[in-house]
Design a protein around this motif. Sequence first.
Motif, mmCIF file in Angstrom:
data_model
loop_
_atom_site.group_PDB
_atom_site.id
_atom_site.type_symbol
_atom_site.label_atom_id
_atom_site.label_comp_id
_atom_site.label_asym_id
_atom_site.label_seq_id
_atom_site.Cartn_x
_atom_site.Cartn_y
_atom_site.Cartn_z
ATOM 1 N N MET A 1 -7.077 16.383 3.305
ATOM 2 C CA MET A 1 -6.848 15.313 4.442
ATOM 3 C C MET A 1 -6.095 13.795 4.785
ATOM 4 S SD MET A 1 -7.010 16.710 7.564
ATOM 5 C CE MET A 1 -7.147 16.687 9.296
ATOM 6 N N ALA A 2 -6.220 12.699 3.373
ATOM 7 C CA ALA A 2 -6.519 11.875 3.851
ATOM 8 C C ALA A 2 -4.879 11.557 2.851
ATOM 9 C CB ALA A 2 -6.875 10.526 3.037
ATOM 10 N N GLU A 3 -4.171 12.558 2.387
ATOM 11 C CA GLU A 3 -2.882 12.634 0.911
ATOM 12 C C GLU A 3 -2.089 13.049 2.653
ATOM 13 O OE1 GLU A 3 -3.380 15.286 -2.073
ATOM 14 O OE2 GLU A 3 -5.082 13.830 -2.448
ATOM 15 N N GLN A 4 -2.590 14.217 3.117
ATOM 16 C CA GLN A 4 -1.737 14.819 4.415
ATOM 17 C C GLN A 4 -1.211 14.368 5.493
ATOM 18 O OE1 GLN A 4 -4.123 18.718 4.564
ATOM 19 N NE2 GLN A 4 -1.634 19.714 3.921
ATOM 20 N N THR A 5 -2.197 12.899 5.209
ATOM 21 C CA THR A 5 -1.997 12.100 6.616
ATOM 22 C C THR A 5 -1.038 10.990 6.511
ATOM 23 O OG1 THR A 5 -4.183 12.367 7.756
ATOM 24 C CG2 THR A 5 -2.660 10.458 8.286
ATOM 25 N N LEU A 6 -1.397 10.348 4.711
ATOM 26 C CA LEU A 6 -0.618 9.663 4.572
ATOM 27 C C LEU A 6 1.012 9.685 4.833
ATOM 28 C CD1 LEU A 6 -2.756 7.945 1.802
ATOM 29 C CD2 LEU A 6 -1.354 7.020 4.216
ATOM 30 N N SER A 7 1.050 11.258 4.338
ATOM 31 C CA SER A 7 2.262 12.146 4.142
ATOM 32 C C SER A 7 3.006 11.784 5.761
ATOM 33 C CB SER A 7 2.538 13.017 3.855
ATOM 34 O OG SER A 7 3.737 14.019 3.359
ATOM 35 N N LEU A 8 2.313 12.192 6.106
ATOM 36 C CA LEU A 8 3.160 12.162 7.661
ATOM 37 C C LEU A 8 3.631 11.497 8.381
ATOM 38 C CD1 LEU A 8 3.670 14.383 10.399
ATOM 39 C CD2 LEU A 8 1.366 13.492 11.140
ATOM 40 N N LEU A 9 2.739 10.229 8.216
ATOM 41 C CA LEU A 9 3.103 8.610 8.458
ATOM 42 C C LEU A 9 4.320 8.829 8.125
ATOM 43 C CD1 LEU A 9 -0.032 7.272 9.021
ATOM 44 C CD2 LEU A 9 1.109 7.896 10.692
ATOM 45 N N LYS A 10 4.578 8.807 6.715
ATOM 46 C CA LYS A 10 5.756 8.822 6.356
ATOM 47 C C LYS A 10 6.236 9.303 6.560
ATOM 48 C CE LYS A 10 7.525 7.850 0.780
ATOM 49 N NZ LYS A 10 7.006 8.083 -0.386
ATOM 50 N N SER A 11 6.867 10.575 6.513
ATOM 51 C CA SER A 11 7.892 11.259 7.406
ATOM 52 C C SER A 11 8.150 10.568 8.408
ATOM 53 C CB SER A 11 7.433 12.373 7.455
ATOM 54 O OG SER A 11 7.086 13.063 6.143
ATOM 55 N N CYS A 12 7.538 9.809 8.960
ATOM 56 C CA CYS A 12 7.126 9.818 10.547
ATOM 57 C C CYS A 12 7.979 7.382 10.802
ATOM 58 C CB CYS A 12 6.966 9.494 11.004
ATOM 59 S SG CYS A 12 5.941 10.906 11.739
ATOM 60 N N GLN A 13 8.442 7.515 8.902
ATOM 61 C CA GLN A 13 9.045 6.136 9.036
ATOM 62 C C GLN A 13 8.017 4.903 8.929
ATOM 63 O OE1 GLN A 13 11.450 8.146 10.559
ATOM 64 N NE2 GLN A 13 12.429 8.401 8.217
ATOM 65 N N LEU A 14 6.707 5.565 8.699
ATOM 66 C CA LEU A 14 5.449 4.428 9.825
ATOM 67 C C LEU A 14 4.776 4.528 8.303
ATOM 68 C CD1 LEU A 14 4.321 6.017 12.358
ATOM 69 C CD2 LEU A 14 5.431 3.309 12.452
ATOM 70 N N SER A 15 5.077 4.115 6.713
ATOM 71 C CA SER A 15 4.302 3.547 5.586
ATOM 72 C C SER A 15 3.264 3.240 5.122
ATOM 73 C CB SER A 15 5.462 3.458 4.741
ATOM 74 O OG SER A 15 6.280 4.964 4.351
ATOM 75 N N VAL A 16 2.299 3.580 4.985
ATOM 76 C CA VAL A 16 0.393 2.741 4.934
ATOM 77 C C VAL A 16 0.851 1.804 3.731
ATOM 78 C CG1 VAL A 16 -1.374 2.291 5.413
ATOM 79 C CG2 VAL A 16 -0.473 4.579 6.579
ATOM 80 N N ARG A 17 0.773 0.573 3.872
ATOM 81 C CA ARG A 17 0.874 -0.275 2.914
ATOM 82 C C ARG A 17 -0.741 -0.638 2.315
ATOM 83 N NH1 ARG A 17 3.920 -6.168 3.184
ATOM 84 N NH2 ARG A 17 1.912 -6.079 5.111
ATOM 85 N N GLN A 18 -1.142 -0.345 1.218
ATOM 86 C CA GLN A 18 -2.542 -0.605 1.086
ATOM 87 C C GLN A 18 -2.255 -1.482 -0.334
ATOM 88 O OE1 GLN A 18 -4.679 2.829 0.328
ATOM 89 N NE2 GLN A 18 -6.693 1.513 0.601
ATOM 90 N N LEU A 19 -2.898 -2.308 0.055
ATOM 91 C CA LEU A 19 -2.490 -3.936 -1.392
ATOM 92 C C LEU A 19 -3.476 -3.192 -2.792
ATOM 93 C CD1 LEU A 19 -2.124 -7.003 0.482
ATOM 94 C CD2 LEU A 19 -0.339 -5.779 -0.038
ATOM 95 N N ASN A 20 -4.811 -3.244 -2.419
ATOM 96 C CA ASN A 20 -5.842 -2.887 -2.722
ATOM 97 C C ASN A 20 -6.294 -1.347 -2.858
ATOM 98 O OD1 ASN A 20 -8.074 -2.434 -4.665
ATOM 99 N ND2 ASN A 20 -8.427 -4.806 -4.310
ATOM 100 N N PRO A 21 -6.217 -0.764 -3.456
ATOM 101 C CA PRO A 21 -6.367 0.897 -3.457
ATOM 102 C C PRO A 21 -7.990 0.801 -3.155
ATOM 103 C CG PRO A 21 -6.592 0.399 -6.055
ATOM 104 C CD PRO A 21 -5.575 -0.606 -5.621
#
Length: 329
Positions: free
Chosen positions: A78-98
Amino acid sequence: MPAMLAAKFTVLHLSQSPSPQSSFRLGIRPSPAARARSVAPRAAASATAVSAKPAAASSPLVADRKVVRIGLPSKGRMAEQTLSLLKSCQLSVRQLNPRQYTADIPLIPNLEVWFQRPKDIVRKLQSGDLDLGIVGFDIVSEYGEGTEDLVVVHDALDFGHCRLSLAVPKEGIFENIITLEDLLKMPEWTEERPLRVVTGFGYLGDKFLREKGFKHVRFLSADGALESYPPMGMADAIVDLVSSGTTLRENNLKEIDGGVVLQSQATLVASRKSLHKRKGVLEVTHELLERLEAHLRATAELMVSLHITHVCMIILVGTELLYFLLLYY
């Protein structure tokens, strides 16, 4: 702008599943192609859309925060698909430290991302610690418990599809049990010997069976490996999330007709208090909705186009093959 959007805002009662007729778009009118898109299975119960009402004054909003917060699933598919969806909407999530639980979306400067467990997203939306969240409708329904503090803003993000379903053993006293009505009519269930159901969805499971007329039921709470309970004699049935049904079949369990509690997929959810009281939440919600709708609409139209192209190619190849056969035979 906020006043205009608020006037068009609708809310889904969380005790019901989304219906195809309900609209959960903020100031957006989907195209005919988007309305025709079947992006999710729906539960049988129809939902009632009502105008959003201001949050009760007895629930104060945390006022010492200026940024808007959105909760995203922290682990798993679910986390992977959420980030993928946002990236497809040009809303990439930037996480400086995993290892950090916070991140940002550069395109929306005043939006703060918090990675949380799905059930914690729902709880923190209710408390006002989060303003928005992406989470499965099953989790919203279970942990929201029908509250009006939550607003399902977009009910069909087109991933995380599953169903919450009741399953029983294939053999023994359940061998001829095909429907929910068959299960209800079994004489075995009495006050002294109730139907034992193990589930991680106690609220939804209990509500569903009570509404279906079951009087003698005892719920057991568990989070994992529910399929093992009936074979071990610890429970008679399970209520759990099902995707393909393979795990049930491999453990000699079966779903029964009428036993689907609700259909689920990923949704965009908001805190009602935040929408009405926190500055910037309505604007950020509108931004997210516009991008999500644009992406989902484009994806649907692309799929239709590819399907038509595929059919045309089959017809073309078939026609050429028929011509070849007539010519040489």
